[in-house]
Scaffold this motif. Structure first.
Motif, PDB file in Angstrom:
ATOM      1  N   ASP A 249       0.845  -1.202   0.000  1.00  0.00           N
ATOM      2  CA  ASP A 249       0.000   0.000   0.000  1.00  0.00           C
ATOM      3  C   ASP A 249       0.877   1.248   0.000  1.00  0.00           C
ATOM      4  O   ASP A 249       1.693   1.441   0.897  1.00  0.00           O
ATOM      5  CB  ASP A 249      -0.943   0.001   1.219  1.00  0.00           C
ATOM      6  CG  ASP A 249      -1.754   1.296   1.293  1.00  0.00           C
ATOM      7  OD1 ASP A 249      -2.190   1.793   0.232  1.00  0.00           O
ATOM      8  OD2 ASP A 249      -1.948   1.818   2.413  1.00  0.00           O
TER       9      ASP A 249
ATOM     10  N   GLY B  44       0.869   5.213   0.192  1.00  0.00           N
ATOM     11  CA  GLY B  44       0.050   6.360   0.556  1.00  0.00           C
ATOM     12  C   GLY B  44       0.856   7.647   0.574  1.00  0.00           C
ATOM     13  O   GLY B  44       2.063   7.647   0.291  1.00  0.00           O
TER      14      GLY B  44
ATOM     15  N   ASP C 224      -6.003   3.021  -4.035  1.00  0.00           N
ATOM     16  CA  ASP C 224      -6.131   2.616  -2.628  1.00  0.00           C
ATOM     17  C   ASP C 224      -7.564   2.669  -2.081  1.00  0.00           C
ATOM     18  O   ASP C 224      -7.985   1.779  -1.322  1.00  0.00           O
ATOM     19  CB  ASP C 224      -5.168   3.406  -1.727  1.00  0.00           C
ATOM     20  CG  ASP C 224      -5.269   4.915  -1.896  1.00  0.00           C
ATOM     21  OD1 ASP C 224      -6.179   5.387  -2.621  1.00  0.00           O
ATOM     22  OD2 ASP C 224      -4.447   5.629  -1.294  1.00  0.00           O
TER      23      ASP C 224
END
Ligand code: ADP
Ligand code: BMX
Ligand code: MG
Ligand code: CA
Ligand code: ZN
Length: 343
Positions: free
Chosen positions: A36, A38, A140
């Protein structure tokens, strides 16, 4: 039946028990590598078939393309080694990232400057070449929606929306059991719903977006502003000299009776609530699921704004706080687990 006497004599498990133990074992060992990316963090995890996070690794997301790509490959390679000793068989890699993503090609098409140097990036080829595994990529917020569908409150819900708050605000829309990607993979960029013509500047280049009012970044910006003006202080709130000011300080200050902090948070909640009312009026989901660091804080005010400002037919739509620990990572894993085990 032939199994019965044998089993009784020697205490062997029955054929039926053996098969069910085998299935349990397979479900435990078959795993996905999830990544992930971010605005703040880069996370990698080993995730089992049933959504168990077996191991998780977190690093700050590097600011340059080269450093980021290198760190992704290194963290994945390290996790692959750990997977062997953890007895997890990795079936593939699922990547969740901020930005507009073409999931068919595994490409990040465009990013706001929340993730710099992250436009026109082929993520599938280098990861797949390095690890010799199939790779899936999606936005996401979209991944968070997939996670809710498979493991969370979205289970058996045909139409729902999720809003995930981190550094920015991500969104995912499940319509008739499927994600909506749109004509140019820009659907469900819910953080960029605009709720004012002026309003604060957003990382996307526009202004008045709900992300510019209610994201982790926005609240941190406001907390720092109050701190700079010496307005964050309130009895009971002790901030050390070197401490980084975050949204958490703003929430604490408001709870301890700081009116300025309270005003900022009310504005943020109202902006988010009004943004979500707009979503209800466009896709009319059954359910709204909030996730991320601020979800439980926002749930009640958002529900109230809906009851006050949505059209009558949408006023009773439920807002829930996700129970999932890492929706984006879990959704990234679900892409792998769903595709590789589909018959
Ligand atoms: P990313 O945006 O990289 O996916 P995360 O979901 O990990 O990151 O969220 C990071 C954001 O959450 C940062 O903006 C940080 O300031 C904020 N944050 C971290 N911890 C807290 C907390 N306890 N309360 C409120 N905000 C927090
Ligand atoms: C931004 C945008 C979205 C993303 C959202 C949440 C980029 C790089 N990001 O609005 O695509 O879903 O942030 O991201 O364009 P996070 O950093 O808060 O997890
Ligand atoms: Mg995130
Ligand atoms: Ca999205
Ligand atoms: Zn914006």
């Amino acid at each position: 039946d032939l199994d019965e006497p044998l089993q009784k004599t020697f205490c062997f498990p029955s054929v039926k028990e053996c098969i069910s133990q085998d299935i349990d074992h397979i479900l435990e060992t078959q795993s996905a590598l999830a990544v992930d990316l971010g605005g703040t963090n880069l996370r990698v995890a080993i995730i089992g078939m049933r959504g168990k996070i077996v191991e998780k690794y977190t690093q700050p997301n590097p600011k340059s393309f080269e450093a980021r790509m290198q760190l992704i490959l290194k963290m994945c390679a390290d996790a692959m080694r750990d997977a062997v000793s953890l007895n997890c068989r990795i079936l593939g890699v699922g990547v969740s990232t901020g930005g507009r993503v073409n999931p068919q090609e595994g490409l990040v098409l465009h990013s706001t400057n929340l993730i710099q140097e992250w436009s026109a990036v082929d993520l599938r080829t280098p990861i797949s070449d390095a690890l010799h595994l199939p790779v899936w990529v999606d936005n996401d917020g979209n991944c968070a929606a997939l996670a809710e569908k498979k493991f969370g409150y979205g289970k058996n819900v045909e139409n729902f929306v999720t809003v995930i708050t981190g550094t920015g605000i991500g969104g995912g829309i499940i319509h008739n059991n499927e994600l909506i990607h749109g004509s140019t993979f820009c659907a469900a960029e819910l953080g960029h719903i605009m709720v004012s013509l002026e309003g604060p500047e957003c990382s996307c280049g526009s202004r008045g977006c709900i992300e510019a009012y209610a994201s982790g970044n926005a609240l941190q910006r406001e907390a720092k502003r109050l701190q700079d003006e010496d307005l964050l202080k309130v009895e009971g709130l002790n901030i050390k000299q070197a401490e980084t000011i975050t949204a958490a300080h703003l929430i604490s200050a408001a709870r301890l009776g700081n009116n300025q902090a309270d005003t900022v948070l009310n504005k943020a909640s109202t902006a988010l609530g009004v943004g979500i009312v707009n979503i209800l009026h466009i896709v009319n989901p059954t359910l709204v699921i909030l996730s991320g660091v601020l979800a439980s804080y926002y749930q009640a005010p958002v529900q109230r704004i809906i009851s006050e400002r949505a059209l009558k037919s949408a006023q009773d739509i439920k807002v829930l706080t996700s129970v999932l620990e890492e929706p984006a990572l879990l959704g990234a894993a679900s892409m792998v687990l769903d595709y590789t085990t589909r018959r």
